[in-house]
Design an enzyme around this catalytic site. Structure first.
Site, short mmCIF file in Angstrom:
data_model
loop_
_atom_site.label_atom_id
_atom_site.label_comp_id
_atom_site.label_asym_id
_atom_site.label_seq_id
_atom_site.Cartn_x
_atom_site.Cartn_y
_atom_site.Cartn_z
N ASP A 1 13.88 64.21 24.43
CA ASP A 1 15.03 64.70 23.69
C ASP A 1 16.19 63.76 24.09
O ASP A 1 16.07 63.04 25.09
CB ASP A 1 15.29 66.14 24.16
CG ASP A 1 16.65 66.64 23.80
OD1 ASP A 1 16.89 66.85 22.62
OD2 ASP A 1 17.48 66.81 24.71
N ASP B 1 20.18 64.42 23.69
CA ASP B 1 21.42 64.97 24.23
C ASP B 1 21.17 65.92 25.39
O ASP B 1 20.38 66.88 25.27
CB ASP B 1 22.19 65.69 23.11
CG ASP B 1 22.55 64.71 22.00
OD1 ASP B 1 23.44 63.89 22.23
OD2 ASP B 1 21.90 64.76 20.93
N LYS C 1 31.70 63.68 17.88
CA LYS C 1 30.88 62.45 17.83
C LYS C 1 31.73 61.20 17.58
O LYS C 1 31.44 60.14 18.14
CB LYS C 1 29.76 62.61 16.80
CG LYS C 1 28.77 63.67 17.27
CD LYS C 1 27.59 63.86 16.39
CE LYS C 1 26.56 64.75 17.04
NZ LYS C 1 26.52 66.12 16.58
N ASN D 1 17.90 66.17 17.64
CA ASN D 1 18.57 66.83 16.51
C ASN D 1 19.79 66.03 16.03
O ASN D 1 20.34 66.32 14.98
CB ASN D 1 19.00 68.25 16.89
CG ASN D 1 17.84 69.22 16.86
OD1 ASN D 1 16.72 68.82 16.50
ND2 ASN D 1 18.06 70.45 17.25
N1 LIG Z 1 25.84 72.10 14.38
C1 LIG Z 1 25.74 72.23 15.71
N2 LIG Z 1 25.20 71.24 16.43
C2 LIG Z 1 25.14 71.40 17.76
C3 LIG Z 1 25.60 72.53 18.42
N3 LIG Z 1 25.39 72.40 19.75
C4 LIG Z 1 24.83 71.20 19.91
N4 LIG Z 1 24.70 70.58 18.72
C5 LIG Z 1 24.16 69.25 18.41
O1 LIG Z 1 22.77 69.28 18.55
C6 LIG Z 1 22.34 67.99 18.91
C7 LIG Z 1 21.43 68.13 20.12
O2 LIG Z 1 20.59 67.03 20.13
P1 LIG Z 1 19.26 66.95 21.05
O3 LIG Z 1 19.13 65.50 21.34
O4 LIG Z 1 19.48 67.75 22.26
O5 LIG Z 1 18.15 67.46 20.18
C8 LIG Z 1 23.57 67.15 19.18
O6 LIG Z 1 23.82 66.32 18.07
C9 LIG Z 1 24.67 68.17 19.31
O7 LIG Z 1 25.91 67.68 18.90
C10 LIG Z 1 26.17 73.57 17.64
O8 LIG Z 1 26.61 74.61 18.16
N5 LIG Z 1 26.22 73.39 16.29
MG LIG Z 2 19.11 68.21 24.19
#
Ligand SMILES: Nc1nc2c(ncn2[C@@H]2O[C@H](COP(=O)(O)O)[C@@H](O)[C@H]2O)c(=O)[nH]1
Ligand SMILES: [Mg+2]
Length: 505
Positions: free
Chosen positions: A63, A65, A219, A255
């Protein structure tokens, strides 16, 4: 992985080795520091509660983040906090004075549960017994705590929709803001938008945080200056190289979308120039076979899920249709280049799809051949492990400090154990005497003697009990002044530790 996976994978993964004895059996794993010898800080040593035979693993995935990218909470969570407040004020009608509020990024910890209706923040043990409870920032009295959460015939599940589990480091700012709003509403009932109860405030905070993640508030800032928000970690590249040199495939499933993923991974993997600058390119892709962005985990792990998978054109970020991962020519464009472009690359980048696509792309025959490393119990681990059968590794960066403290406090903890043993012993003696008084035929003088011994023992037990409780709380406060040790709640494993255990069983 200066602050996270290092706890699980070892400080210098590239220097690690597994010794195998001549008759094929495995000797204990020896992880050595770069200097040779075994001078590894306690917080960075490897502790194992379940072994994994790496021989069967042919693909290792990550993963991004809070797994490969460890954000600095003091800057990143503060950014989320400030962005959320601005949205509450400017989009949702909360009063301007919220803009003056400050954020204590050390206050909230993972594993807490928010009681949305009552405005409470709870820490529970593995049996879901509430051990610490705050209303906003005010501690609940023992009576209130027991009155609200104890002695119920049907045990509360402490799940959504009435409760929210703080299970990712991304949620610390929203938990803190919720507590602040609860206090604010209690002290200034007329100042929050009309009809706003605690649950509504939680919903507003959640929506505002969500928007900060989606609309670029966070971001864009990270992209401008990743160093301010993400810990540099020079051991990631050697670790990836080591895995690839061992013949395993490596992949990333995040994600985050491609544009952001590229910035973060470039920051983590790119070579630094002499002035500490970073050359921005796609070199980091050489460390992976497949990268899946915008994966929508945990849904991604549904094997039967029908989800379109698009190939990402890395330079432009354009999404190209695929036939289940196989490049497709664009209608009207018969150039074979387009068709072959994707196939020739050593690493292919996608958006969306599901685990079936990934298995096909990596030629995985059995899900037990995959090891996935993530930070989120639900998003990354539970489904991939329980339903799919992947091998999983949970990154818990907090453990680094927790293990250091366990070591530093070893004398205090020994004292605690002694006190608890003493308490158990005295309780045992009381129990035996009471039993004898009730069921044995005794002379009067014997009865009197025993009765007064019971009295003395009971008062001694009360003293020891108090001393034990006091010492236990002092010990917990060394970990965190409010919530205590992450993995424990009093004497029991914490709810968070229990959840972690479920992901490993
Ligand atoms: N729309 C939202 N996105 C969120 C939230 N909390 C985290 N995040 C985003 O998810 C991914 C996590 O990535 P991964 O690498 O751990 O799979 C990252 O882009 C965050 O910004 C939320 O509450 N709402
Ligand atoms: Mg993560």
């Amino acid at each position: 992985m200066d602050h996270s996976a290092r706890t699980m994978l070892g400080d210098k993964a590239s220097k690690s080795h597994l010794t195998v004895n001549t008759n094929g059996g495995e000797k204990p794993h020896v992880w050595s520091s770069s200097e040779g010898g075994c001078q590894i800080d306690i917080g960075k040593q490897i502790f194992c509660n379940r072994s994994l035979n790496m021989k069967n693993i042919i693909a290792v995935g990550f993963d991004m983040d809070y797994t490969l990218a460890q954000y600095k909470p003091e800057t990143f969570e503060s950014l989320a906090y400030e962005g959320t407040i601005r949205k509450l004020v400017y989009n949702l009608g909360y009063p301007q004075e919220l803009l003056e509020w400050t954020f204590d990024w050390k206050y909230m910890v993972r594993g807490l549960v928010l009681d949305k209706k009552r405005g409470n923040i709870l820490k529970m043990d593995r049996h879901k017994y509430v051990k610490v409870a705050y209303h906003g920032f005010k501690e609940l009295s023992k009576e209130d705590k027991v009155g609200t959460y104890g002695n119920t015939l049907i045990q509360d599940s402490f799940d959504e929709p009435d409760y929210a589990l703080i299970d990712t480091l991304f949620s610390l700012a929203e938990a803190y803001l919720f507590a602040q709003l609860v206090d604010f509403r209690d002290n200034n009932p007329g100042k929050v938008p009309q009809g706003t109860d605690y649950s509504r405030m939680y919903k507003d905070v959640r929506a505002a945080v969500d928007l900060c993640h989606r609309d670029g508030t966070l971001k864009q800032m990270v992209a401008k200056n990743p160093k301010r928000y993400i810990n540099e970690d020079t051991s990631i590249v050697p670790m990836l190289k080591m895995l690839r040199a061992s013949g395993r495939s490596t992949f990333l499933v995040t994600n985050s979308l491609w544009d952001y993923t590229n910035i973060v991974m470039n920051f983590l993997c790119a070579s630094r120039t002499s002035d500490g600058g970073i050359t921005c390119n796609f070199d980091w892709l050489q460390y992976f076979d497949v990268v899946i962005t915008g994966s929508a985990k945990p849904g991604f792990f549904h094997e039967g899920k029908h989800a379109n998978i698009f190939e990402v054109e890395t330079e432009s970020g354009m999404l190209l249709n695929t036939d289940n991962g196989t490049p497709m020519p664009q209608v009207g464009n018969t150039s074979p280049k387009v068709l072959l472009k994707g196939l020739n690359k050593s690493c292919r980048v996608f958006q969306g799809g599901s685990v079936g696509h990934l298995h096909k792309l990596l030629s995985i025959e059995s899900s037990s051949q995959v090891l996935y490393v993530g930070d989120h119990i639900y998003g990354d681990i539970l489904r991939s492990k329980k339903v799919l059968g992947w091998r999983t590794m949970l990154v818990v960066p907090e453990l680094e400090r927790e293990v250091e403290l366990l070591w530093e406090l070893r004398d205090m903890r020994k004292q605690l154990r002694l006190l608890r043993n003493e308490r158990d012993l005295v309780e045992d003696q009381i129990h035996h005497l009471k039993w004898a008084l009730k069921f044995e035929s005794l002379r009067n003088d014997e009865k009197q003697k025993m009765t007064s011994a019971v009295g003395e023992l009971e008062s001694h037990r009360d003293q020891v009990r108090l001393a034990h409780q006091q010492a236990q709380w002092e010990c917990h406060q060394k970990f965190h002044k409010i919530w205590g040790q992450l993995m424990k709640t009093g004497y029991q494993n914490s709810h968070f530790a229990h959840q972690m255990g479920l992901t490993m069983a």
